[in-house]
Design a protein around this motif. Structure first.
Motif, PDB file in Angstrom:
ATOM      1  N   PHE A   1       0.814  -1.210   0.000  1.00 21.70           N
ATOM      2  CA  PHE A   1       0.000   0.000   0.000  1.00 21.70           C
ATOM      3  C   PHE A   1       0.844   1.254   0.000  1.00 21.70           C
ATOM      4  O   PHE A   1       0.370   2.319  -0.346  1.00 21.70           O
TER       5      PHE A   1
ATOM      6  N   SER B   1       4.299   1.628  -1.247  1.00 20.49           N
ATOM      7  CA  SER B   1       5.397   1.886  -2.181  1.00 20.49           C
ATOM      8  C   SER B   1       5.061   1.327  -3.549  1.00 20.49           C
ATOM      9  O   SER B   1       4.369   0.319  -3.670  1.00 20.49           O
ATOM     10  N   ILE B   2       5.552   2.010  -4.576  1.00 20.19           N
ATOM     11  CA  ILE B   2       5.267   1.565  -5.928  1.00 20.19           C
ATOM     12  C   ILE B   2       5.916   0.209  -6.175  1.00 20.19           C
ATOM     13  O   ILE B   2       5.370  -0.646  -6.870  1.00 20.19           O
ATOM     14  N   GLU B   3       7.101  -0.009  -5.576  1.00 21.76           N
ATOM     15  CA  GLU B   3       7.769  -1.293  -5.769  1.00 21.76           C
ATOM     16  C   GLU B   3       6.894  -2.426  -5.251  1.00 21.76           C
ATOM     17  O   GLU B   3       6.715  -3.444  -5.910  1.00 21.76           O
ATOM     18  N   GLY B   4       6.335  -2.222  -4.045  1.00 27.31           N
ATOM     19  CA  GLY B   4       5.508  -3.256  -3.440  1.00 27.31           C
ATOM     20  C   GLY B   4       4.251  -3.522  -4.248  1.00 27.31           C
ATOM     21  O   GLY B   4       3.883  -4.666  -4.493  1.00 27.31           O
ATOM     22  N   VAL B   5       3.586  -2.457  -4.692  1.00 26.06           N
ATOM     23  CA  VAL B   5       2.317  -2.651  -5.392  1.00 26.06           C
ATOM     24  C   VAL B   5       2.555  -3.322  -6.739  1.00 26.06           C
ATOM     25  O   VAL B   5       1.768  -4.164  -7.187  1.00 26.06           O
ATOM     26  N   MET B   6       3.696  -3.012  -7.367  1.00 28.93           N
ATOM     27  CA  MET B   6       3.966  -3.650  -8.658  1.00 28.93           C
ATOM     28  C   MET B   6       4.296  -5.125  -8.476  1.00 28.93           C
ATOM     29  O   MET B   6       3.830  -5.980  -9.237  1.00 28.93           O
ATOM     30  N   ALA B   7       5.104  -5.416  -7.456  1.00 27.09           N
ATOM     31  CA  ALA B   7       5.429  -6.822  -7.203  1.00 27.09           C
ATOM     32  C   ALA B   7       4.157  -7.598  -6.895  1.00 27.09           C
ATOM     33  O   ALA B   7       3.917  -8.681  -7.430  1.00 27.09           O
TER      34      ALA B   7
ATOM     35  N   PRO C   1       4.205   7.402  -8.592  1.00 21.07           N
ATOM     36  CA  PRO C   1       3.160   7.272  -7.569  1.00 21.07           C
ATOM     37  C   PRO C   1       2.689   5.820  -7.417  1.00 21.07           C
ATOM     38  O   PRO C   1       2.891   5.002  -8.314  1.00 21.07           O
ATOM     39  N   VAL C   2       2.060   5.525  -6.284  1.00 23.29           N
ATOM     40  CA  VAL C   2       1.553   4.178  -6.016  1.00 23.29           C
ATOM     41  C   VAL C   2       0.178   4.066  -6.676  1.00 23.29           C
ATOM     42  O   VAL C   2      -0.848   4.090  -6.028  1.00 23.29           O
TER      43      VAL C   2
ATOM     44  N   CYS D   1      -0.846   1.788  -9.392  1.00 26.13           N
ATOM     45  CA  CYS D   1      -1.245   0.622 -10.200  1.00 26.13           C
ATOM     46  C   CYS D   1      -2.737   0.309 -10.100  1.00 26.13           C
ATOM     47  O   CYS D   1      -3.376  -0.027 -11.090  1.00 26.13           O
TER      48      CYS D   1
ATOM     49  N   TYR E   1      10.277  -3.988 -13.631  1.00 27.83           N
ATOM     50  CA  TYR E   1      10.568  -4.012 -12.194  1.00 27.83           C
ATOM     51  C   TYR E   1      10.722  -5.455 -11.721  1.00 27.83           C
ATOM     52  O   TYR E   1      11.663  -5.790 -11.018  1.00 27.83           O
ATOM     53  N   MET E   2       9.785  -6.312 -12.128  1.00 33.60           N
ATOM     54  CA  MET E   2       9.847  -7.703 -11.661  1.00 33.60           C
ATOM     55  C   MET E   2      11.044  -8.415 -12.244  1.00 33.60           C
ATOM     56  O   MET E   2      11.594  -9.317 -11.643  1.00 33.60           O
TER      57      MET E   2
END
Lengths: 403, 578
Positions: free
Chosen positions: A312, A314-320, B101-102, B104, B119-120
């Motif tokens: 919720f 970080s962009i890294e977390g949401v993308m993963a 930004p977050v 997605c 990213y992945m």
């Protein structure tokens, strides 16, 4: 007028008879997992039997092909639905082997702990059912009380009594809840007390002994030929237990014995399960003593879902999270066979990946399948009434036999 | 541009034969090695903006060079997997995400976003940023088609280069510097180019979004299927994305000789006619008396009204240039059987055009309809504005271009039409026609390229057009949400009602009606049309708009066939394309 019974010769004469074919199941309450037996009888004696599976067909392989790697987990719950955690662990070990990762140290202990609790539940169910179906209803109530105690613990821990879906690639879903160890330590003595009660009620019970001793005998060699594993094989005196022969997780650090039977009959298959419950209890205690603190799942976002805070925040977390959920964990192309000691024997998963987020195919070596195949061999020559204890003692589980 | 040569180089230890004009990204693609990139686009100039494609080469040991800018060169050794390259990819991804930004969960690009994919693949690590993210404009309306979210933008400048180089209207630019950079239009000059929608397609992230598609559907829910745009006679190859019985958007599909990888904004919205204002049910009667009677009764009504007129003259057939070749072929067959005395054509009025992809003729199949008419030996007359049709009976295959004035003297008007219009209001019987995006068939574009289009809409309306249609033929009421069926199927039903047994059951059979009569198409079947289409040499124009994509030097051209119809056409014997 001469009555038939007045004629001494008529009383001695053979009755005119022919073979009779009858169905046992699939909806008979003693045919666990809706299996159907077509048996041919000569009077009271079984001449032939054909087990017919398919009434509980679950399409496990086909369903798996259109699910992501983690979506397969709920399907594994329903393989052997009495000990789901053992299936969860067996399956996830295969996926981890394909990827080439290992779960965390704590997760290994948790998997063993959960697995052994499940094994006790499975064995308790089996012996309670034997008792129940031979008329010892008390035994069933004792067994189910013990099993419920453990399922309460499992549901506190995983959120579900039987549909646990609890392992994850690289670890497990939930850590032990607060106070769990204490509650488990309170429950275990009661479970063992009830198991002991069952042991005392049945093992030296004249009726039970006569109904099971020397019934459904199989030699060790023959059992191996049939592909037996697990308690049914060990009841025939063959020392093979995956936990000892090919230790996985932390079984190599556990001090336990592999009980063996001598005669390979229904009684041995029953008594062996009681002994195994005692060994599982030892393993549980050792797990609780040795379990280290630490993470329950690996910290690699290619395989493990990021913590919610990161999803919720970080962009890294949401993308993963998005990629793992929508497209599935990317498992490298390859093929593995993994095997672990399920409650009924060697539970094998043959998993093929084509390098995508979904398995190419998964096949299960259900321990119950070869054992069920030998059922005609076990019951042939016995009376109709012997089918039930023999069938109970091999502990066929529809969910895994008929995938 | 320099002469193309074949060069041999080595990428990750594997030998590659590449074109000397290839850059390292394209050379690596030839052997399936993926070099990631954001800013590079094969049809745009090189910017070297994103730094993600850096690789190591033997020419510059110890440093990284951009794979998009360095050309393939004889003997070059390229490494794309060294720790330095991997660390660069990870670092670049981390930089790109610093201020992202977050979004997605609320971003239309989710699911087709290169940031997510890369990213992945190349980063997959938690954020290390402990400060606030920059706030930038979230919803700048750039123009009628495009909306811009500056926070999501990674400044690859693809859109800027597209507008400069392809659309050739420099309407976008980069303003501000460093982290504050953003894409902007000039004051009081919106992004109103007719090709602005392409900037959305080439945007690798969710910064530029199409206002028409925005928040309409998640991209993983739609089915993507190939089709041909019906907006004008250029015949741009497109993908139709649909879910249920609704189309959601059109995207350009690559065809170097028709539309390259682009399409115009007008074409993008042609799918609306498939969703809205449809004739859904077969109906008989005009005005107050109109009644939805179902396909069976409607066809019976047509048969009852047409039969007495047959052979007496005074029947005209109207063919809109919106029809597929299959619909046109079935129409001519029907006309021949009922003794039509006149064949008329028309279509949507001409519109604006340019020298690139937009043609003035707004009908996708003008050439095709004429080709079919020729094949059937029929004379096709155009209905011009102000013409009044003199025949007593008119059977119209799509009514585009028919005005109430033209219909004034027609006593029996039977209309097959996709959308309600002024003409359908005058019709005695209206048969709902499937949209081009809902049916299988072929269209011929402005310069004579025969192209196949596929049915896209998988939901109930398509069911009604296909499967349920056969059920309704058997007298069972339609269970679909619509009676719509392709024009050739309506023609077949009318023919069957009149007692003819042509049995046109599939688009393949309808195409065969044409192929067996047109010498240029003999031996061709619907399923053997190549994906990129077939150029019909006889149709090629003398003059070409300056920038319009055209067939390559050695085109897949079909001339008149030397082999007799029905003979097996092999690679050598055909004298044509295959």
């Amino acid at each position: 007028m001469t009555e038939l019974h007045d004629d001494p010769l008529a009383l001695e004469a053979d009755l005119p008879s022919s073979l009779m074919t009858v169905n046992l199941g699939p909806s008979h309450p003693a045919m666990h997992g809706t299996v159907r037996l077509v048996i041919t009888l000569d009077g009271e004696t079984i001449v032939d039997a054909v087990p017919e599976i398919g009434f509980l067909h679950r399409g496990f392989t086909k369903s798996s092909e259109s699910s992501t790697w983690h979506q397969v987990l709920p399907y594994t719950d329903r393989l052997n639905y009495v000990s789901p955690i053992l299936n969860n662990v067996g399956y996830i070990m295969g996926v981890e082997k394909l990827i080439g990762i290992e779960c965390t140290e704590r997760a290994k202990y948790l998997r063993v702990l959960g697995g052994e609790i499940s094994r006790i539940c499975d064995h308790l169910t089996c012996i309670s059912a034997i008792g129940l179906e031979l008329g010892a209803f008390t035994v069933f109530l004792y067994g189910v009380e013990a099993r419920e105690l453990l399922w309460d613990r499992i549901s506190e821990w995983t959120g579900a009594r039987v549909t646990t879906s609890w392992t994850r690639i690289g670890g497990v879903a939930t850590d032990l809840p607060p106070g769990f160890v204490e509650r488990l330590r309170e429950s275990m003595p009661r479970v063992m007390e009830l198991t002991h009660e069952i042991d005392v009620l049945l093992s030296r019970n004249r009726i039970f002994y006569d109904r099971t001793r020397g019934i459904g005998v199989l030699s060790g060699e023959e059992a191996l030929d049939w592909g037996f594993t697990g308690p049914c094989l060990r009841a025939c005196g063959v020392n093979y237990d995956v936990r000892k022969a090919h230790p996985y997780a932390v079984y190599d650090r556990m001090d336990f014995e592999v009980p063996l039977g001598e005669r390979g009959d229904t009684y041995d298959r029953y008594i062996l399960r009681i002994r195994e419950i005692e060994q599982s209890a030892r393993i549980i205690e050792q797990c609780l003593e040795q379990i280290p603190p630490g993470p329950i799942i690996i910290d690699d976002w290619r395989y493990a879902l990021p913590p919610k805070k990161d999803v919720f925040g970080s962009i890294e977390g949401v993308m993963a999270h998005f990629k793992l959920i929508m497209e599935g964990i990317q498992v490298p192309a390859g093929e593995v066979y993994v095997y672990s000691e399920g409650a009924n024997g060697e539970l094998g998963f043959h998993i093929v990946s084509n390098g995508t987020g979904k398995p190419y195919t998964i096949q299960v070596r259900a321990p119950g399948f070869p054992i069920l195949s030998a059922l005609p061999r076990l019951i042939k020559g016995h009376a109709v009434a012997d089918i039930i204890p023999i069938f109970d003692s091999i502990n066929m589980i529809g969910g895994e036999v008929e995938q | 541009m320099t002469e193309a040569k074949t060069v041999r180089l080595e990428i990750d230890g594997k030998p590659v034969q590449a074109d000397s004009r290839d850059n390292l990204i394209e050379a690596a693609r030839r052997i399936g090695v993926a070099i990631p990139y954001f800013c590079y686009h094969p049809r745009l100039s090189i910017a070297g903006q994103c730094r993600l494609c850096l690789v190591e080469t033997s020419d510059a040991p110890g440093r990284l060079v951009p794979g998009c800018q360095v050309r393939a060169k004889e003997g070059l050794k390229v490494t794309t997997t060294s720790p330095a390259v991997k660390e660069n990819q990870r670092g670049v991804m981390e930089f790109h995400l610093i201020n992202h930004p977050v979004d997605c969960a609320i971003c239309d690009q989710s699911g087709e976003c290169k940031l997510q994919d890369y990213y992945m693949e190349y980063d997959h690590q938690p954020s290390r940023i402990r400060t606030y993210k920059l706030n930038k404009p979230k919803r700048e309306i750039f123009g009628p088609v495009v909306v811009y979210d500056a926070e999501r933008c990674i400044m690859c400048t693809r859109c800027v280069r597209f507008m400069d180089e392809v659309a050739q209207e420099s309407q976008l630019g980069v303003v501000q510097r460093g982290s504050w950079s953003l894409i902007a239009t000039f004051p009081d000059q919106p992004l109103d180019s007719k090709y602005s929608g392409n900037t959305v397609d080439i945007c690798p992230v969710g910064a530029l979004l199409n206002r028409d598609f925005r928040f309409q559907s998640r991209v993983w829910f739609v089915n993507k299927s190939p089709a041909i745009c019906t907006g004008c006679s250029n015949g741009c190859n497109v993908y139709v994305e649909s879910r249920g019985d609704r189309a959601y958007r059109l995207l350009p599909r690559r065809n170097e000789e028709v539309n390259q990888v682009w399409m115009c904004d007008e074409g993008r919205v042609t799918y609306h006619a498939t969703n809205e204002g449809r004739v859904e049910w077969a109906r008989a009667g005009k005005g107050e008396a109109a009644e939805n009677v179902g396909p069976k009764l409607a066809v019976d009504r047509v048969v009852d009204r047409v039969r007495p007129l047959m052979g007496k003259g005074g029947i005209a057939i109207y063919l809109s240039a919106q029809c597929t070749n299959e619909e046109a072929a079935a129409a001519f067959l029907l006309g021949r059987e009922i003794g039509a005395t006149r064949y008329l054509t028309g279509g949507k009025p001409p519109g604006d055009s340019d020298d690139f992809l937009i043609r003035a003729d707004k009908n996708p199949n003008t050439k095709g309809v004429r080709l079919v008419a020729e094949a059937f030996g029929a004379k096709l007359e155009e209905v011009k504005a102000g013409d009044v049709i003199a025949e007593k009976a008119l059977l119209a295959f799509r009514t585009d271009g028919l005005t109430p004035l033209a219909l004034e003297r027609v006593e029996l008007f039977i209309a097959l039409e996709q959308n309600e219009d002024l003409a359908t209001a005058h019709a005695d019987v209206v048969l709902p026609c499937a949209s081009v995006y809902e049916q299988d068939g072929t269209l011929v574009n402005w310069y004579g390229r025969l192209q196949r289009t596929w049915p896209s809409i998988t939901g109930s309306r398509a069911d009604a057009a296909g499967v349920a249609a056969t059920r309704t033929d058997a007298g069972v009421a339609s269970t679909g949400r619509s009676d719509a069926a392709p024009g050739w199927l309506w023609a077949e039903r009318i023919l069957a009602g009149l007692g003819y047994t042509h049995a046109i059951r599939t688009a393949q059979m309808a195409f065969a009606l044409l192929a067996e009569r047109a010498s240029e198409l003999s031996g061709l079947t619907l399923d053997r049309i190549p994906d990129e289409g077939v150029v019909l040499a006889s149709q090629l124009p003398a003059e070409w708009p300056k920038r319009a994509p055209r067939p390559a030097a050695k085109p897949e051209t079909r001339g008149p066939q030397t082999t007799p119809p029905g003979a097996k056409v092999g690679d050598e014997a055909s004298g044509g394309s295959r």
